[in-house]
Design an enzyme around this catalytic site. Structure first.
Site, PDB file in Angstrom:
ATOM      1  CE  LYS A   1     -41.181  -8.702 -67.088  1.00 33.69           C
ATOM      2  NZ  LYS A   1     -39.719  -8.496 -66.876  1.00 33.69           N
TER       3      LYS A   1
ATOM      4  CD  GLU B   1     -36.790  -4.551 -72.818  1.00 33.44           C
ATOM      5  OE1 GLU B   1     -36.784  -3.318 -73.000  1.00 33.44           O
ATOM      6  OE2 GLU B   1     -36.944  -5.069 -71.687  1.00 33.44           O
TER       7      GLU B   1
ATOM      8  CB  SER C   1     -43.660 -13.318 -61.228  1.00 36.04           C
ATOM      9  OG  SER C   1     -43.520 -14.439 -62.084  1.00 36.04           O
TER      10      SER C   1
END
Lengths: 400, 265
Positions: free
Chosen positions: A92, A114, A382
């Site tokens: 991220k 968000e 990830s």
């Protein structure tokens, strides 16, 4: 050879994508679109981005040959792209670094985001602290309860976390609420969307910032084994880590791209978060057209996944497009299958994967068994699973 | 002539402005919707904006979100909303009905089926909040083919070039969003709204309505001094939210009557 060049100037991937927002947001999106076009190929901007990725995030992330696990699975060799080793523990941050640099250039002192599981919220709070930006994170009140450690991390980093009580009180509602904040505070606020969804230019911009994963992987695979993998496997909620690793491979022939959605309790139960695999109809949500889990009236239905990061009723519009043109394949893995792969990797390789990434691992395991020993699967690992230990402990009835 | 145009030209001849209340179909309970519509007309509404419930109303503030949630408990979807309109039309063939909602319920029904059914039910105009003109050309032509108006929002941040683009696609009237925010948020700046409406009127002959921040009769009166229509949404829904089955119709009628007097004054 035909070169993949998507989206079009207005953010369409075929019939998907676009800018489906109220007029009140158009001007802000136009401002963002123009600024992103300006900096997208700007040398100074890209140099600053690369510098931060190297020194703040810790890139390039390594590729690791999970040899013991491959042997245990029996079949193809499985390689892991270690996004779990990034600062903040997941892919991220690649995107929040890029968007925060853009916010700074646009003179916006306040960023909002968000978050579902809290990883994108933490990555946003992190970069906001580093750049001295005010940060407000919207999070469904159900997720606030489920993800207490990440809520605390965001607070430690100086962010304000706003629990969202509307709708299903999860990620999609947090996104609605962030949009409402943005429309009200357009002058001073930059909205950092965490996935390849939302209105144009977000799906393209987030993909571009995440593409560093695939760009590195291509080079690393060449260096390590002198060729590219036979298949690239990544989990798909909104789909940002998958787009990031897929994108540089789209034009590479003979590399299968496989997105793994969350089958939850099983596709047949309806309790899942797999709009692509379940052949959900196309629709409009959160500013773009894509495949959406919805009822006959066009209302969005509640989703289920053990992993909060995959618990989203839609999917990035570029994945919808890649599915339609058959460049990528989409499959789904149940909660139980993901848990089994989670434990298997922990014990065999000494790596605790995120529950999201465990879906990709579980599918790679299934595939590997049907492949030859000299074939290669590259899995995008990830994120790391530290954030998930409460969930895993609860499943095993263990009190921490 | 369409019902919307008929109403606006009639009001012009008697030098009055349109009062357009908004309610969400099915709120607080489906059994009240048609009665509420008739009661609003009886107490002074010129047109009715009927909200189509949606699970993710991104442009709406908490008041209208809650209305959607109350309606969705009763599974009120687009076809049931059209059913309410058809029922209303049995005894009122004059008052224009404008549907306001989001794109996905329309796409789920199919644009062609929707426009035909809406026309048959007696709908006069459609506001689709998340369909900017660039993304809904086909939908607009289907509305036109079925003789319904496509009503678009204009916002404080819409620049002049875009106003012209939107005006070229719009019919019925234009809906000026009076503040930067969601429905029912902060108080609007009346002088700023007045100046913006004057600018819009330079490039179009279409009537201009104002909404999103009209919270009381004083604001309604001020807006009516320069706009062609006053849209009252969250304030109406609040009145519904604060009523019981017994006093619902009275409370809503009283509020409409109060707004009517303010606007006509």
């Amino acid at each position: 050879m035909q070169v993949y060049d998507m989206p079009d100037a207005r953010g369409h991937f075929g019939r998907f994508g676009g800018t489906f927002v109220a007029e009140t947001l158009i001007e802000a999106l136009e401002e963002l679109r123009v600024m992103y076009e300006k900096y997208r190929f700007d040398e100074a901007f890209l140099a600053e981005y690369a510098h931060d990725l190297k020194h703040f995030v810790g890139r390039p992330s390594p590729i690791y040959h999970a040899k013991r696990w491959s042997d245990k699975v029996g079949g193809a060799q499985i390689y892991l792209k270690r996004e779990d080793l990034n600062h903040t523990g997941a892919h991220k941050v690649n995107n929040t670094v890029g968007q925060a640099l853009l916010a700074k250039r646009m003179g916006k002192p306040r960023v909002i985001a968000e978050t579902g599981a809290g990883q994108h919220g933490v990555a946003t709070a992190t970069i906001a602290a580093r750049m001295g930006l005010e940060c407000v994170v919207y999070m469904g009140s159900e997720d606030v309860k489920r993800q207490a450690p990440n809520v605390f991390r965001m607070k430690l980093l100086g962010a304000t976390v706003v629990p969202v009580e509307s709708g299903s009180k999860t990620l999609k509602d947090a996104l609605n609420e962030a949009m409402r904040d943005w429309v009200t505070n357009i002058e001073n606020t930059f909205y950092i969307i965490g996935t390849v969804a939302g209105p144009h230019p977000y799906p393209m911009m987030v993909r571009d910032f995440q593409a560093v994963i695939g760009v590195e992987a291509k080079q690393q695979m060449q260096e390590m084994i002198g060729r590219q993998p036979d298949a690239v496997v990544a989990c798909v909620g909104g789909g940002s880590n998958a787009m990031g690793i897929f994108y540089p491979y789209i034009d590479v022939p003979n590399v299968r791209l496989i997105g793994v959605e969350a089958a939850g309790h099983g596709l047949e139960t309806g309790m899942h978060a797999a709009p692509l695999t379940a052949n959900s109809p196309a629709g409009v949500l959160h500013g773009n057209r894509t495949y959406l889990m919805q009822d006959a009236n066009g209302n969005i239905v509640e989703t289920h996944s053990i992993s909060a990061g995959l618990d989203y009723p839609g999917v990035g519009p570029e994945h919808a497009w890649l599915k339609d043109i058959k460049r990528a394949e989409y499959v789904a893995i149940t909660d139980d299958e993901a848990m089994a792969a989670f434990h298997s990797l922990c014990r065999t390789e000494g790596i605790i994967p995120a529950l999201e990434s465990s879906h990709a691992l579980a599918h790679a395991e299934k595939m590997a068994k049907t492949m030859r020993k000299d074939e290669i699967i590259l899995v995008n690992l990830s994120g790391r699973g530290d954030k998930d230990i409460n969930t895993v402990a609860k499943l095993a009835n263990i009190t921490l | 002539m369409s019902r919307i145009r008929t109403v606006f030209s009639h009001l012009k001849t008697i030098n009055k402005k349109a009062l357009i209340p908004y309610i969400t179909a099915g709120d607080p309970h489906p059994k009240h919707t048609v009665n509420l519509m008739h009661a609003m007309v009886a107490s002074g509404a010129d047109m009715i904006e009927l909200g189509v419930p949606f699970s993710d109303p991104m442009a709406d503030g908490p008041v209208i979100q809650r209305a959607s949630e109350r309606a969705l408990v009763h599974k009120i979807g687009l076809s049931k909303v059209l059913g309410f309109v058809a029922e209303f039309r049995q005894t009122d063939d004059k008052t224009p009905i404008i549907l306001m909602g989001y794109a996905n319920p329309i796409e789920a029904m199919g644009a062609e089926k929707f426009t035909k059914s809406a026309k048959a039910a007696g709908v006069d105009g459609v506001i689709t909040v998340d369909y900017p003109p660039e993304e809904c050309k086909e939908f607009i032509s289907q509305l036109q083919a079925n003789d319904m108006d496509s009503i678009f929002l204009l916002s404080p941040t819409t620049d002049a070039a875009r106003v012209s683009l939107i005006v070229s696609q719009a019919s019925g009237f234009l809906y000026y969003v009076s503040l930067k925010g969601v429905t029912g948020s902060a108080n609007l700046d009346i002088e700023e709204v007045k100046a913006r409406v004057a600018e819009i009127k330079k490039v179009t002959n279409l009537p201009v309505g104002v909404g999103f921040g009209v919270k009381d009769s004083v604001t309604a009166k001020n807006v009516a001094s320069f706009a062609d229509a006053v849209v009252v949404g969250s304030r109406m829904v609040q009145a519904i939210e604060n009523s019981t089955d017994a006093n619902l119709l009275t409370n809503v009628s009283d509020l409409i009557a109060e707004l009517r007097i303010a606007i006509d004054a």
